[in-house]
Design an enzyme around this catalytic site. Structure first.
Site, PDB file in Angstrom:
ATOM      1  N   PRO A 141      26.138 -39.884   0.461  1.00 22.34           N
ATOM      2  CA  PRO A 141      26.643 -40.496  -0.773  1.00 22.34           C
ATOM      3  C   PRO A 141      25.665 -40.307  -1.929  1.00 22.34           C
ATOM      4  O   PRO A 141      24.463 -40.426  -1.746  1.00 22.34           O
ATOM      5  CB  PRO A 141      26.758 -41.973  -0.411  1.00 22.34           C
ATOM      6  CG  PRO A 141      26.791 -42.015   1.077  1.00 22.34           C
ATOM      7  CD  PRO A 141      25.967 -40.856   1.535  1.00 22.34           C
ATOM      8  N   GLU A 142      26.190 -40.001  -3.099  1.00 26.67           N
ATOM      9  CA  GLU A 142      25.350 -39.802  -4.271  1.00 26.67           C
ATOM     10  C   GLU A 142      25.517 -40.998  -5.217  1.00 26.67           C
ATOM     11  O   GLU A 142      26.263 -41.939  -4.929  1.00 26.67           O
ATOM     12  CB  GLU A 142      25.728 -38.483  -4.942  1.00 26.67           C
ATOM     13  CG  GLU A 142      25.890 -37.379  -3.898  1.00 26.67           C
ATOM     14  CD  GLU A 142      25.246 -36.047  -4.219  1.00 26.67           C
ATOM     15  OE1 GLU A 142      24.666 -35.901  -5.304  1.00 26.67           O
ATOM     16  OE2 GLU A 142      25.316 -35.153  -3.353  1.00 26.67           O
ATOM     17  N   LYS A 183      20.548 -44.807  -5.737  1.00 23.50           N
ATOM     18  CA  LYS A 183      21.361 -44.843  -4.523  1.00 23.50           C
ATOM     19  C   LYS A 183      21.120 -46.112  -3.700  1.00 23.50           C
ATOM     20  O   LYS A 183      21.507 -46.195  -2.543  1.00 23.50           O
ATOM     21  CB  LYS A 183      21.082 -43.576  -3.699  1.00 23.50           C
ATOM     22  CG  LYS A 183      21.530 -42.320  -4.468  1.00 23.50           C
ATOM     23  CD  LYS A 183      21.681 -41.117  -3.591  1.00 23.50           C
ATOM     24  CE  LYS A 183      20.400 -40.334  -3.506  1.00 23.50           C
ATOM     25  NZ  LYS A 183      20.546 -39.121  -2.683  1.00 23.50           N
ATOM     26  N   ARG A 241      16.971 -28.824   3.448  1.00 21.80           N
ATOM     27  CA  ARG A 241      18.401 -29.179   3.467  1.00 21.80           C
ATOM     28  C   ARG A 241      19.199 -28.023   2.877  1.00 21.80           C
ATOM     29  O   ARG A 241      18.690 -27.229   2.099  1.00 21.80           O
ATOM     30  CB  ARG A 241      18.616 -30.466   2.666  1.00 21.80           C
ATOM     31  CG  ARG A 241      18.019 -31.670   3.415  1.00 21.80           C
ATOM     32  CD  ARG A 241      17.763 -32.813   2.506  1.00 21.80           C
ATOM     33  NE  ARG A 241      18.997 -33.468   2.118  1.00 21.80           N
ATOM     34  CZ  ARG A 241      19.060 -34.459   1.243  1.00 21.80           C
ATOM     35  NH1 ARG A 241      17.979 -34.895   0.665  1.00 21.80           N
ATOM     36  NH2 ARG A 241      20.216 -35.009   0.954  1.00 21.80           N
TER      37      ARG A 241
END
Ligand SMILES: [Zn+2]
Length: 268
Positions: A2-3, A51, A252
């Site tokens: 989630p951003e 976040k 990533r």
């Protein structure tokens, strides 16, 4: 993962569900707070910081903040009392129940109860929040400029520089700015425009359930490059590529168009 915009929407959901309500029960399913009990407490509000989620709860003379973070797989959902949960109960990390609703945090990466006066200990390291009331573009740019040799994508993901960008927006911003994600920050032609565009992306998406950076809401057309490896670039038709990028041990997936995003090297 989630951003910032997803976390912002989650804060809004929790705020709508719990604000001003008295908790009739709470259940912390994490070892360090297994005995915590907030029943009788009043939920003041829930806000997002980058976040991170902060749910403020007053209980008698205590001012608590429940700090949660969705990390990779986490989510908060709201239910009516007695309603069946769509996710397995053993994934629940914290449950907050009022007379009319049950808020459940599933698979949260962080669940900690802190004294509200100590909130800075958990979110004080964050750079300006792209969706926060205190957003400051100049501070974000100054933070990014501190390490001109750092790879752009890595610098954008560092929440101490600016808060709210994850791997998806980082990939999309590198594409829409026409720079390779591994470009040193100091070699990016117009970093201010990139940061401003990043904020626009989050602002546009914070109110809608389906995220898109292209404006196209069709599956696989919502993004320019993110998770579109081997698909043709929407601009030039070159197959989108994916590689692992980032500091050793924390690499990533990074997506880019080798044609639209040439490698730039610092002139300095
Ligand atoms: Zn392209």
């Amino acid at each position: 993962m989630p951003e910032g915009d997803t976390v912002y929407r989650t804060a809004r959901l929790l705020d709508r569900t719990l604000r001003g309500q008295v908790l009739v029960a709470s259940d912390f399913r994490v070892p360090q707070h297994a005995t915590a009990d907030l029943s009788g407490g009043t939920v003041v509000e829930t806000v997002s910081r980058g976040k991170h989620l902060l749910t403020r709860i007053d209980l008698r003379d205590d001012r608590w903040t429940l700090h949660t973070h969705l990390k990779m797989e986490g989510s908060w959902k709201a239910f009516r009392p007695g309603q069946r949960w769509p996710r397995s109960a053993h994934q629940a990390r914290v449950v907050l129940e009022t007379g009319t609703a049950v808020a459940v945090g599933f698979s949260l990466g962080i669940v900690e109860l802190v004294d509200r006066a100590a909130e800075a200990d958990v979110v004080g390291h964050l750079g300006p929040d792209l969706l926060g009331p205190d957003w400051d573009e100049d501070v974000a740019l100054a933070n990014l400029a501190r390490e001109p040799g750092r790879q752009l994508r890595d610098a954008l993901l560092d929440q101490r520089n600016l808060a709210g960008i994850g791997t998806m927006y980082a990939a999309e911003l590198c594409f829409t700015s026409g720079v390779d994600p591994a470009t040193p920050v100091g070699a990016v032609p117009d970093l201010r425009r990139l940061v401003r565009r990043g904020r626009q992306m989050l602002v546009l998406n914070k109110e809608r359930a389906v995220q898109s950076t292209t404006g196209d809401l069709r599956e696989r057309e919502r993004m320019w490059v993110f998770r579109r490896d081997r698909s043709p670039c929407r601009r030039c038709g070159t197959p989108i590529e994916v590689t692992q990028l980032g500091p050793a041990g924390r690499e990533r997936a990074s997506y880019w168009c080798p044609s639209c995003q040439p490698v730039l090297v610092s002139s300095g």
